[in-house]
Design a protein around this motif. Structure first.
Motif, PDB file in Angstrom:
ATOM      1  N   LEU A 214       0.831  -1.194   0.000  1.00 31.22           N
ATOM      2  CA  LEU A 214       0.000   0.000   0.000  1.00 31.22           C
ATOM      3  C   LEU A 214       0.870   1.250   0.000  1.00 31.22           C
ATOM      4  O   LEU A 214       2.081   1.186   0.237  1.00 31.22           O
ATOM      5  N   GLU A 215       0.269   2.372  -0.276  1.00 32.35           N
ATOM      6  CA  GLU A 215       1.029   3.604  -0.443  1.00 32.35           C
ATOM      7  C   GLU A 215       1.535   4.121   0.904  1.00 32.35           C
ATOM      8  O   GLU A 215       0.765   4.380   1.817  1.00 32.35           O
ATOM      9  N   PHE A 216       2.854   4.253   0.995  1.00 36.47           N
ATOM     10  CA  PHE A 216       3.505   4.703   2.232  1.00 36.47           C
ATOM     11  C   PHE A 216       4.750   5.462   1.855  1.00 36.47           C
ATOM     12  O   PHE A 216       5.506   5.045   0.969  1.00 36.47           O
ATOM     13  N   TYR A 217       4.981   6.603   2.522  1.00 33.11           N
ATOM     14  CA  TYR A 217       6.129   7.444   2.213  1.00 33.11           C
ATOM     15  C   TYR A 217       6.987   7.630   3.464  1.00 33.11           C
ATOM     16  O   TYR A 217       6.479   7.712   4.577  1.00 33.11           O
ATOM     17  N   GLU A 218       8.293   7.680   3.246  1.00 32.23           N
ATOM     18  CA  GLU A 218       9.228   8.019   4.316  1.00 32.23           C
ATOM     19  C   GLU A 218      10.497   8.579   3.692  1.00 32.23           C
ATOM     20  O   GLU A 218      10.744   8.414   2.494  1.00 32.23           O
ATOM     21  N   LYS A 219      11.296   9.242   4.506  1.00 34.93           N
ATOM     22  CA  LYS A 219      12.540   9.840   4.033  1.00 34.93           C
ATOM     23  C   LYS A 219      13.579   9.704   5.125  1.00 34.93           C
ATOM     24  O   LYS A 219      13.278   9.846   6.316  1.00 34.93           O
TER      25      LYS A 219
ATOM     26  N   SER B 271      19.887  11.684   0.550  1.00 35.64           N
ATOM     27  CA  SER B 271      18.571  11.449   1.120  1.00 35.64           C
ATOM     28  C   SER B 271      17.899  10.327   0.344  1.00 35.64           C
ATOM     29  O   SER B 271      18.014  10.262  -0.878  1.00 35.64           O
ATOM     30  N   CYS B 272      17.257   9.420   1.063  1.00 38.58           N
ATOM     31  CA  CYS B 272      16.528   8.323   0.436  1.00 38.58           C
ATOM     32  C   CYS B 272      15.037   8.519   0.674  1.00 38.58           C
ATOM     33  O   CYS B 272      14.623   8.968   1.748  1.00 38.58           O
ATOM     34  N   TYR B 273      14.259   8.175  -0.329  1.00 40.32           N
ATOM     35  CA  TYR B 273      12.812   8.353  -0.271  1.00 40.32           C
ATOM     36  C   TYR B 273      12.138   7.047  -0.650  1.00 40.32           C
ATOM     37  O   TYR B 273      12.598   6.335  -1.527  1.00 40.32           O
ATOM     38  N   ARG B 274      11.021   6.764  -0.013  1.00 43.33           N
ATOM     39  CA  ARG B 274      10.189   5.654  -0.452  1.00 43.33           C
ATOM     40  C   ARG B 274       9.195   6.176  -1.479  1.00 43.33           C
ATOM     41  O   ARG B 274       8.454   7.122  -1.206  1.00 43.33           O
ATOM     42  N   SER B 275       9.198   5.587  -2.656  1.00 41.92           N
ATOM     43  CA  SER B 275       8.380   6.081  -3.759  1.00 41.92           C
ATOM     44  C   SER B 275       7.577   4.932  -4.381  1.00 41.92           C
ATOM     45  O   SER B 275       8.105   4.177  -5.204  1.00 41.92           O
ATOM     46  N   PRO B 276       6.304   4.784  -4.008  1.00 46.45           N
ATOM     47  CA  PRO B 276       5.480   3.729  -4.611  1.00 46.45           C
ATOM     48  C   PRO B 276       5.385   3.838  -6.125  1.00 46.45           C
ATOM     49  O   PRO B 276       5.382   2.817  -6.829  1.00 46.45           O
ATOM     50  N   ARG B 277       5.329   5.049  -6.650  1.00 43.87           N
ATOM     51  CA  ARG B 277       5.196   5.213  -8.094  1.00 43.87           C
ATOM     52  C   ARG B 277       6.472   4.827  -8.840  1.00 43.87           C
ATOM     53  O   ARG B 277       6.413   4.343  -9.974  1.00 43.87           O
ATOM     54  N   LYS B 278       7.609   5.016  -8.212  1.00 46.02           N
ATOM     55  CA  LYS B 278       8.861   4.550  -8.813  1.00 46.02           C
ATOM     56  C   LYS B 278       8.857   3.028  -8.907  1.00 46.02           C
ATOM     57  O   LYS B 278       9.258   2.441  -9.920  1.00 46.02           O
ATOM     58  N   GLU B 279       8.394   2.348  -7.856  1.00 46.65           N
ATOM     59  CA  GLU B 279       8.320   0.891  -7.902  1.00 46.65           C
ATOM     60  C   GLU B 279       7.347   0.433  -8.986  1.00 46.65           C
ATOM     61  O   GLU B 279       7.593  -0.559  -9.685  1.00 46.65           O
TER      62      GLU B 279
ATOM     63  N   ARG C  55      16.522 -13.774  -7.700  1.00 45.60           N
ATOM     64  CA  ARG C  55      15.545 -12.774  -8.105  1.00 45.60           C
ATOM     65  C   ARG C  55      15.514 -11.602  -7.130  1.00 45.60           C
ATOM     66  O   ARG C  55      15.501 -11.782  -5.914  1.00 45.60           O
ATOM     67  N   TRP C  56      15.492 -10.408  -7.680  1.00 43.27           N
ATOM     68  CA  TRP C  56      15.468  -9.177  -6.895  1.00 43.27           C
ATOM     69  C   TRP C  56      14.035  -8.826  -6.488  1.00 43.27           C
ATOM     70  O   TRP C  56      13.089  -9.003  -7.269  1.00 43.27           O
ATOM     71  N   ILE C  57      13.894  -8.277  -5.282  1.00 43.79           N
ATOM     72  CA  ILE C  57      12.597  -7.797  -4.811  1.00 43.79           C
ATOM     73  C   ILE C  57      12.757  -6.376  -4.270  1.00 43.79           C
ATOM     74  O   ILE C  57      13.872  -5.907  -4.036  1.00 43.79           O
ATOM     75  N   ASP C  58      11.625  -5.702  -4.088  1.00 42.82           N
ATOM     76  CA  ASP C  58      11.523  -4.405  -3.400  1.00 42.82           C
ATOM     77  C   ASP C  58      12.287  -3.284  -4.108  1.00 42.82           C
ATOM     78  O   ASP C  58      13.490  -3.107  -3.912  1.00 42.82           O
ATOM     79  N   PHE C  59      11.554  -2.486  -4.867  1.00 47.09           N
ATOM     80  CA  PHE C  59      12.169  -1.419  -5.662  1.00 47.09           C
ATOM     81  C   PHE C  59      11.659  -0.033  -5.286  1.00 47.09           C
ATOM     82  O   PHE C  59      11.759   0.904  -6.076  1.00 47.09           O
ATOM     83  N   ASP C  60      11.071   0.150  -4.106  1.00 46.41           N
ATOM     84  CA  ASP C  60      10.370   1.414  -3.851  1.00 46.41           C
ATOM     85  C   ASP C  60      11.222   2.499  -3.208  1.00 46.41           C
ATOM     86  O   ASP C  60      10.710   3.590  -2.925  1.00 46.41           O
ATOM     87  N   TYR C  61      12.506   2.244  -2.977  1.00 46.90           N
ATOM     88  CA  TYR C  61      13.379   3.326  -2.514  1.00 46.90           C
ATOM     89  C   TYR C  61      14.049   4.008  -3.700  1.00 46.90           C
ATOM     90  O   TYR C  61      14.424   3.369  -4.686  1.00 46.90           O
ATOM     91  N   THR C  62      14.212   5.310  -3.583  1.00 46.56           N
ATOM     92  CA  THR C  62      14.990   6.064  -4.548  1.00 46.56           C
ATOM     93  C   THR C  62      15.841   7.067  -3.792  1.00 46.56           C
ATOM     94  O   THR C  62      15.516   7.440  -2.667  1.00 46.56           O
TER      95      THR C  62
END
Length: 331
Positions: free
Chosen positions: A83-88, A99-107, A206-213
């Protein structure tokens, strides 16, 4: 929608305990309140929430309340729903700060990019009634790489000359998968040992989890490269080699008393990067690649492509590969 969660569960899963039937969810904004027995209605499908997922952090279970294990009621398939969740937060590696960001749309972008590429987890994105970015993921039945390594009950020397060449070939394939992301101007963003799974049935990595940028102007992929380096140190050493372990070995016949601060990893100063000092049979070329991630090094790999080239050179120089050329998969 007039039907209740109990109605839906009675229709699709009559064995589900009535007392645990929750509510129908179409707006996932308040993900903390979504729990076992609730039914999320997304893209005309019903998903029964069975648990919140967690991940290992420093030996502890870290709950991820925005990640749910679900059963798609129409098909019975098990899914993971993020689900959509943001953090920095900020990270520092040597002189690199970001700085790292959690980005659901990037994933979501990456899930589209790597559709049907089985080097990565697979899934799709749907929007809930409030426009939240919900990722519905296929479950990979497998084991984290570090757990696979830890289960090997053999000496490092036996591991290095029997298991390592095949694992090294698969690692290079995993690095090439990250190269594919970078070629398409995308970062993985959270490269860690527990984000590289060995699938049980196929033995594929196999790679998982791509929501950090993360934002690095000079080299936007630097943290991905350091993450790959950290996994390489783990792979070459068979497991994490810490300063504490080296100190405990000082009383034995070992070269650990000659290990200096510059022999340790830049990103994690408690971990040995100069693995040849503990295991002298590590080839010079391979150890040199490992040393690119040490506190001693001041020249880092500028790209994953450069890193792949160095890895391939090491792979083809492995003694066991030279003696049995063609035994290992093409890399």
């Amino acid at each position: 929608m007039d039907k209740s969660a109990l109605d839906i569960l009675t229709q699709y899963l009559p064995s589900f305990p009535r007392k645990h039937a929750g509510k129908i969810i179409t707006d996932t904004t308040e993900f903390m309140s979504i729990d076992y027995g609730d039914v999320m209605f997304l893209d005309n499908k019903h998903y029964l929430v069975t648990k919140n997922l967690s991940e290992r952090r420093f030996g502890l279970e870290d709950p991820k309340y925005w990640v749910k294990r679900c059963r798609e009621l129409e098909t019975g398939n098990q899914q993971i729903i993020k689900l959509e969740f943001y953090e920095k937060f900020d990270v520092t590696i040597g002189s690199i700060q970001s700085s790292c960001y959690r980005s659901p749309r990037k994933e979501s972008r990456i899930l589209q990019l790597i559709n049907n590429d089985m080097r990565f987890m697979q899934g799709r994105t749907v929007l809930d009634t409030k426009g939240n970015c919900v990722r519905i993921l296929d479950i990979i039945y497998g084991t984290e790489l570090d757990v696979v390594l830890d289960r090997l009950q053999i000496s490092h020397e036996e591991y290095f000359h029997t298991v390592f060449p095949d694992f090294f070939a698969k690692y290079i394939g995993a690095v090439k998968a990250i190269e594919h992301l970078h070629t398409n101007q995308e970062q993985h963003g959270d490269i860690r040992r527990d984000h590289l799974l060995v699938e049980s049935e196929t033995k594929s990595w196999r790679w998982i989890d791509f929501d950090y940028t993360f934002g690095l102007r000079e080299n936007p992929y630097a943290l991905d490269i350091f993450g790959l380096g950290s996994i390489l140190l783990l792979l070459v050493g068979q497991r994490e080699i810490t300063a504490q372990q080296l100190a405990a070995a000082n009383s034995q016949a070992t070269t650990s008393d000659n290990i200096k601060k510059e022999d340790m990893a830049l990103a994690m100063p408690y971990r040995l990067a100069n693995i040849q000092k503990k295991y002298p049979y590590i080839p010079d070329a391979l150890n040199n690649v490992c040393m690119h991630f040490s506190a001693k090094n001041s020249v880092f790999y500028s790209s994953v492509t450069e890193f792949v080239t160095a890895l391939l050179t090491c792979f083809h120089k492995l003694p066991v590969f030279t003696a049995a050329r063609g035994r290992y998969p093409e890399v």
